[in-house]
Design a protein around this motif. Structure first.
Motif, PDB file in Angstrom:
ATOM      1  N   LYS A 180      -0.985  -8.603   0.964  1.00 26.46           N
ATOM      2  CA  LYS A 180      -1.611  -7.495   1.182  1.00 26.46           C
ATOM      3  C   LYS A 180      -0.536  -6.374   0.688  1.00 26.46           C
ATOM      4  CE  LYS A 180      -6.141  -7.609   2.127  1.00 26.46           C
ATOM      5  NZ  LYS A 180      -6.967  -7.978   3.697  1.00 26.46           N
ATOM      6  N   LEU A 181       0.666  -7.224   1.810  1.00 26.10           N
ATOM      7  CA  LEU A 181       1.615  -6.357   2.432  1.00 26.10           C
ATOM      8  C   LEU A 181       2.531  -5.415   0.833  1.00 26.10           C
ATOM      9  CD1 LEU A 181       3.700  -4.704   4.175  1.00 26.10           C
ATOM     10  CD2 LEU A 181       4.428  -6.884   4.455  1.00 26.10           C
ATOM     11  N   LYS A 184       1.291  -3.945  -1.456  1.00 18.25           N
ATOM     12  CA  LYS A 184       0.976  -2.362  -0.645  1.00 18.25           C
ATOM     13  C   LYS A 184       2.536  -1.928  -0.672  1.00 18.25           C
ATOM     14  CE  LYS A 184      -2.394   0.232   1.379  1.00 18.25           C
ATOM     15  NZ  LYS A 184      -2.463   0.335   3.127  1.00 18.25           N
ATOM     16  N   MET A 185       3.736  -2.438  -1.148  1.00 19.95           N
ATOM     17  CA  MET A 185       4.783  -2.155  -1.325  1.00 19.95           C
ATOM     18  C   MET A 185       4.901  -2.109  -2.978  1.00 19.95           C
ATOM     19  SD  MET A 185       6.792  -4.672   0.956  1.00 19.95           S
ATOM     20  CE  MET A 185       8.607  -4.684   0.184  1.00 19.95           C
ATOM     21  N   GLN A 192      -3.110  -3.671  -8.832  1.00 15.91           N
ATOM     22  CA  GLN A 192      -3.285  -5.052  -8.110  1.00 15.91           C
ATOM     23  C   GLN A 192      -3.203  -6.705  -8.393  1.00 15.91           C
ATOM     24  OE1 GLN A 192      -2.063  -2.925  -3.958  1.00 15.91           O
ATOM     25  NE2 GLN A 192      -1.087  -2.485  -6.213  1.00 15.91           N
ATOM     26  N   TYR A 290       4.079   0.632   5.610  1.00 16.62           N
ATOM     27  CA  TYR A 290       3.265   0.812   4.252  1.00 16.62           C
ATOM     28  C   TYR A 290       2.008   0.530   5.119  1.00 16.62           C
ATOM     29  CZ  TYR A 290       6.962  -0.158   1.212  1.00 16.62           C
ATOM     30  OH  TYR A 290       8.658  -0.165   0.225  1.00 16.62           O
ATOM     31  N   ARG A 291       1.417   1.141   5.972  1.00 14.70           N
ATOM     32  CA  ARG A 291       0.298   0.796   6.687  1.00 14.70           C
ATOM     33  C   ARG A 291      -0.645  -0.074   6.477  1.00 14.70           C
ATOM     34  NH1 ARG A 291       3.126   4.180   8.947  1.00 14.70           N
ATOM     35  NH2 ARG A 291       3.006   6.687   9.080  1.00 14.70           N
ATOM     36  N   VAL A 292      -0.379  -1.329   6.239  1.00 11.93           N
ATOM     37  CA  VAL A 292      -0.891  -2.484   6.613  1.00 11.93           C
ATOM     38  C   VAL A 292      -1.101  -3.152   8.098  1.00 11.93           C
ATOM     39  CG1 VAL A 292      -1.044  -4.585   6.062  1.00 11.93           C
ATOM     40  CG2 VAL A 292       0.139  -2.900   4.362  1.00 11.93           C
ATOM     41  N   GLN A 295      -2.877   1.965  11.505  1.00  7.34           N
ATOM     42  CA  GLN A 295      -3.695   2.921  10.615  1.00  7.34           C
ATOM     43  C   GLN A 295      -2.480   4.772  11.714  1.00  7.34           C
ATOM     44  OE1 GLN A 295      -7.636   3.831  11.390  1.00  7.34           O
ATOM     45  NE2 GLN A 295      -7.284   2.658  13.830  1.00  7.34           N
TER      46      GLN A 295
END
Length: 311
Positions: A180-181, A184-185, A192, A290-292, A295
């Protein structure tokens, strides 16, 4: 470099005051942009130092030059004949003459106009905040640096909790988290395209990111949860490289909740395959950025004077 420098070699705001006044000593008006460049030249900043950014994303040195300009204006050492230009005053020339090697805030406080300005700032601070700590901030610091230091402290505390939760979680969860990281990057494209493939038959890789729709360009991922102090050695990275060769891949990312030995890093740098190593410190930094797994709790707006309004 002035005495008011930090570990990165960038002076605090008052470390730029003499350089600013010296840049204006010829009597010619200069723009903020020109002054900023000449002030940085004057204190000998490298290109690397000029490119350092604070947590908000703004340039650290540029911000400190701006703060120095504000203080010099408050001390009547500079004037603005129009909103886009700066010129030196007689007060500024006297400051430069009497303090050629640096102008401290204590020296500025000898000027009545500056003392009144600081009193107005303190009064405004008390009016705008109910916190008793609002009047004990070190005036030697750029307020942006104070905010940045507070953000560093918060991120460090959240990062410590984050890495602990990752170490305590199930291996499958960690593998999903790192995929997921990477998505997100920006890896995996707009669609995705990335997935966890860990398991008993994973062939030594835990995840794969497809960089194109057909999967012709792939990045393979290895994710290892290790306790603090359990360093990832060269042999583990060699095994990962072997796993990449087994699937015909030449690029991989190895992510751990621990650290890598110097031998592991050296091997990754020298091996023909492109191997990126991400240790616990960089992992939490990227997850926060990256807000993984985190929050936003609160956000703040930092304001500055709108010069266009006063034209």
């Amino acid at each position: 470099m002035t005495e008011a420098s930090e570990q990165d070699g960038i002076p605090k705001w008052h470390g730029f005051t003499s350089a600013i006044l010296q840049a204006l000593a010829d009597g010619q008006p200069k723009t903020r942009s020109d002054l900023s460049k000449q002030a940085m030249d004057g204190v000998g900043l490298t290109d690397g130092q000029r490119s350092i950014r604070v947590n908000s994303g703004s340039l650290k040195a540029k911000g400190r030059v701006g703060w120095a300009l504000s203080h010099l204006i408050a001390a009547t050492a500079l004037e603005r004949p129009d909103s886009a230009m700066y010129v030196i005053t007689d007060v500024g020339r006297e400051l430069l003459r009497s303090s050629p090697n640096g102008i401290s805030q204590a020296r500025l406080k000898e000027i009545e106009a500056y003392r009144q300005h600081r009193a107005d700032v303190r009064a405004a601070r008390k009016e705008m905040s109910s916190s008793p700590e609002s009047d004990v901030l070190d005036e030697d610091d750029d307020p942006n640096d104070v905010i940045d230091a507070a953000m560093d402290r918060i991120n460090a505390e959240v990062g410590a909790d984050l890495i602990q939760r990752l170490r305590e979680g199930h291996p499958d969860f960690f593998e999903e988290a790192v995929v997921k990281l990477l998505l997100k990057m920006g890896y995996g494209g707009a669609e995705q395209r990335g997935r966890r493939i860990g398991g008993s038959g994973d062939g030594g890789v835990d995840g794969v990111i497809d960089q194109d729709a057909l999967g012709l360009d792939r990045i393979y991922v290895q994710a290892k949860r290790y306790a603090d102090g359990n360093t990832v050695g060269r042999e583990t990275i060699q095994a990962f490289v072997g796993a990449l060769h087994g699937v015909g891949a030449s690029r991989g990312v190895f992510i751990t909740t621990s650290t890598f030995s110097s031998g592991a890093r050296q091997y990754a740098e020298n091996v023909p395959s492109r191997i990126i190593l991400i240790d616990s410190a960089r992992l939490v930094s990227l997850m926060i950025k990256y807000r993984v797994g985190v929050q936003v709790k609160q956000s703040y707006d930092v304001v500055e004077l709108d010069e266009d309004f006063f034209e």
